[in-house]
Design an enzyme around this catalytic site. Structure first.
Site, PDB file in Angstrom:
ATOM      1  N   GLU A  49       0.866  -1.188   0.000  1.00  0.00           N
ATOM      2  CA  GLU A  49       0.000   0.000   0.000  1.00  0.00           C
ATOM      3  C   GLU A  49       0.895   1.228   0.000  1.00  0.00           C
ATOM      4  OE1 GLU A  49      -2.769   0.632   3.304  1.00  0.00           O
ATOM      5  OE2 GLU A  49      -3.763   2.158   2.089  1.00  0.00           O
ATOM      6  N   ASN A 375     -11.884  -2.992   0.385  1.00  0.00           N
ATOM      7  CA  ASN A 375     -10.747  -3.260   1.278  1.00  0.00           C
ATOM      8  C   ASN A 375     -11.248  -3.766   2.617  1.00  0.00           C
ATOM      9  OD1 ASN A 375      -8.212  -3.199   2.613  1.00  0.00           O
ATOM     10  ND2 ASN A 375      -8.697  -1.163   3.377  1.00  0.00           N
ATOM     11  N   GLU A 376     -11.354  -2.865   3.567  1.00  0.00           N
ATOM     12  CA  GLU A 376     -11.654  -3.291   4.937  1.00  0.00           C
ATOM     13  C   GLU A 376     -13.044  -2.771   5.277  1.00  0.00           C
ATOM     14  OE1 GLU A 376      -9.410  -1.249   8.084  1.00  0.00           O
ATOM     15  OE2 GLU A 376      -8.327  -3.123   8.308  1.00  0.00           O
TER      16      GLU A 376
END
Ligand code: AHR
Length: 658
Positions: A49, A375-376
């Protein structure tokens, strides 16, 4: 007369001693004839990232910061070196004709005035190495009859010139001009000065400086030392480009892969989501130039021999920030992005996006097999969006596996909800994240022993033990954390039937530009090193084996008895039994590992140990190899490995079957 002890008492005494020792020495069995599950080639990978200057200022070797004047403040990173004259720089905006890179700089020098300069500070300085060739390039156009000449200098903090050249842009329309020169000295915090001489107006954009010694010597490429550290891990996959930057703080600043490919001049720069996320580590000069874009990520995956795992926005901005959601009936463009990405990676050269890949120099497909949706993310908003994505992707590309999210925590309401819903939806791979104390990692070495073997597979997509914080950010990567991760990872390996991909997070951090600690690899402008956590990852990844073998102590897996954690694999390529043993206690611990069902074993096995008496040991730029794996030999007693595990150690033993 001396008191003689009868021989039979001596024998009994010896027997007592040996029984006593035996009772303290765990006897561990590993049965080679009973493999439990295959270890996926993707098991140990990396998660990239752009946080902590990982891309811009890090692996992307561009040395000029704000090369196209597109930061919020157009001259951030630049200093005007101006004598007391009317000469100057004007920032012009041509958004009508070039919306993706609208700004450029106009340098004007009035007749008879002395030279005028711009200086770029780089990303906390520029790392320059003596003897290396540097490639300077610029988009420029002379206005009218102007003939402004450029003198290019690399200077050290004392102002001494350590490399120079000159350039005379010769076109009245935009043209890339370049010149290369060699540096005469090594400097970690150099600057680039550009002096303009003559009279008239000169327009400038995309001012760039790259070292010639990039990874595979690719022009405009990646920093070789950082890629080498990744290559040494032999990662099974690479997940990119995040992380929260996938989601964006708001939808507008989400990561949009289509804007990161093609000509670099046209890749629209955006603010990095980590720019001002943490007040204590404000980084206002952190942007995403996308010089490292999706093509480069795929190429890196290919170079590393790792499966690419791109993660895309699912139409939900970061739920810690705005949590903006795209209405469900307006998700189509987001879904189309996912489908188009698969075509970009795998499509034939005559498909729309396959053609783009071909034009960028890669006619062969990248062979994408997995894609991440969101993503999360968490809550019903996520599940609703994931469902629509999964249907569309599976319909068009049934062979592409979809990675979904279990949210930011490994337990609790959001996790339970996501896990139950994803099970109902027959999700294929679910991404779990855990940033927790070292004790959590020790206690959770059994986490996956209880997971349903007939449900989804797990991607341990982000994990790191977070111990006590000390003043020095690098010290957060201390041995206590890494050792607990090693113990936990034996649990991941033992459960390879369920866990199929794992990656530590975050990957990179610049010592002067970080926002988040701990991190796997640290670097400054010239050097880089693997943390003790890096070596734990490397030992697992380089010694993964192909099948899990049962490693038992009294019929139970080795999950902390006497402080010892362990797992075992068989490698069908090298014909080795690979044992991994962690002693989480300070005292040495004898162990006896009995290998069952083996064919002829070599007498001397290879043993690799990572050990420190102090849990606070950490590697640093000053001492990059303070704690690294050490190789030794261990002599087998038939089918038995009798070994004392040093206190606070992680040991890998490789036994070849002839
Ligand atoms: O790894 C750092 C961040 O942690 C990631 O961007 C995010 O997914 C998680 O919250």
């Amino acid at each position: 007369m001396r008191n003689l002890i009868p021989v039979k008492f001596i024998s009994l005494f010896c027997l007592f001693i040996s029984l006593n020792a035996f009772s303290q020495e765990p006897i561990i069995s590993v049965d080679v004839t009973k493999p439990v599950a295959p270890v996926q080639p993707t098991m140990w990978g990396i998660f990239f990232e752009d946080i902590n200057f990982a891309a811009d200022g890090g692996i992307y070797a561009e040395l000029v910061k704000n090369r196209s004047f597109e930061f919020l403040k157009p001259l951030m990173g630049w200093k005007i070196m101006k004598p007391d004259t009317t000469s100057g720089v004007l920032i012009l905006n041509q958004s009508e004709t070039n919306p993706s890179n609208p700004r450029y700089a106009r340098i004007s020098i009035a007749p008879g005035e002395p030279s005028f300069g711009l200086s770029n500070e780089g990303f906390r300085g520029m790392g320059i190495r003596q003897g290396v060739t540097y490639h300077f390039s610029i988009l420029a156009r002379q206005k009218g009859k102007s003939k402004l000449k450029m003198r290019i200098e690399l200077v050290n903090p004392q102002g001494a010139v350590i490399g120079s050249s000159s350039l005379l842009p010769d076109s009245e329309s935009w043209k890339r001009c370049q010149v290369s020169f060699e540096a005469t000295a090594t400097e970690k915090k150099a600057k680039l000065n550009i002096w303009f001489e003559g009279e008239g107006d000169l327009d400038l954009d995309m001012i760039s400086l790259f070292p010639g010694d990039t990874w595979k010597n690719r022009p405009g490429g990646l920093r070789a030392d950082l890629v080498q550290l990744l290559a040494d891990l032999k990662p099974g996959f690479i997940r990119f480009p995040g992380g929260c930057i996938v989601e964006g703080r708001e939808l507008e600043t989400r990561y949009q892969w289509k804007k990161t490919i093609g000509n670099i001049d046209d890749r629209k720069l955006i603010i990095n989501r980590w720019n001002t996320e943490f007040k204590r580590r404000d980084t206002p000069d952190y942007f995403q130039s996308f010089g490292m874009g999706f093509f480069e990520y795929f190429q890196l995956a290919e170079d590393l021999g790792a499966e690419p795992l791109p993660i895309l926005s699912c139409g939900l901005a970061c739920q810690y920030n705005t949590a903006e959601a795209v209405p469900l009936d307006q998700l189509d463009p987001y879904i189309q992005d996912a489908l188009d990405l698969i075509e970009f990676a795998n499509g034939p050269a005559d498909s729309k996006w396959g053609k783009m890949r071909t034009q960028m120099g890669h006619p062969m497909p990248f062979n994408l097999k997995m894609i991440g949706v969101g993503n999360e993310q968490w809550g019903p908003q996520y599940i609703e969006r994931y469902t629509v994505f999964a249907k569309a992707i599976t319909e068009k590309y049934p062979f592409v596996k979809i990675v979904s999210s279990a949210g930011p925590a490994p337990n609790g309401k959001n996790f339970e909800y996501a896990s139950a819903e994803l099970k109902k939806l027959n999700a294929q791979i679910v991404d779990e994240h855990y940033y927790a104390k070292p004790e959590w990692f020790l206690e959770n070495a059994t986490r996956y022993d209880k997971y349903d073997r007939n449900s989804y597979k797990v991607f341990a997509g982000e994990y790191a033990a977070h111990g006590a914080k000390t003043g020095n950010p690098v010290s957060h990567n201390h041995w206590e954390c890494a050792l607990s991760e090693a113990a936990f990872m034996t649990g991941l390996e033992r459960n390879a039937a369920v866990v199929q991909l794992c990656s530590y997070a975050p990957l990179f951090a610049h010592v002067d530009g970080w926002q988040w600690t701990p991190d796997l690899i640290w670097f400054d402008n010239l050097q880089s090193f693997g943390t003790v956590n890096y070596y734990v990852q490397k030992l697992f990844s380089n010694n993964k084996g192909t099948e899990v073998l049962p490693m038992l102590m009294d019929t139970k897996p080795l999950t902390g008895q006497e402080g010892v954690y362990g797992s075992a694999t068989w490698d069908q390529n090298s014909h080795e039994i690979i044992l991994k043993l962690v002693n989480s206690k300070s005292e040495p611990q004898p162990v006896k590992v009995v290998l069952k069902g083996t064919k002829k074993l070599v007498k001397i096995a290879k043993m690799i140990t990572l050990q420190s008496d102090s849990l606070s040991t950490f590697n640093s730029l000053e001492h990059p190899r303070l704690l690294v794996p050490v190789e030794n030999e261990v002599v087998l007693k038939g089918e038995t490995v009798d070994q004392v595990l040093a206190g606070y150690s992680f040991t890998v033993i490789k036994i070849k079957q002839e």
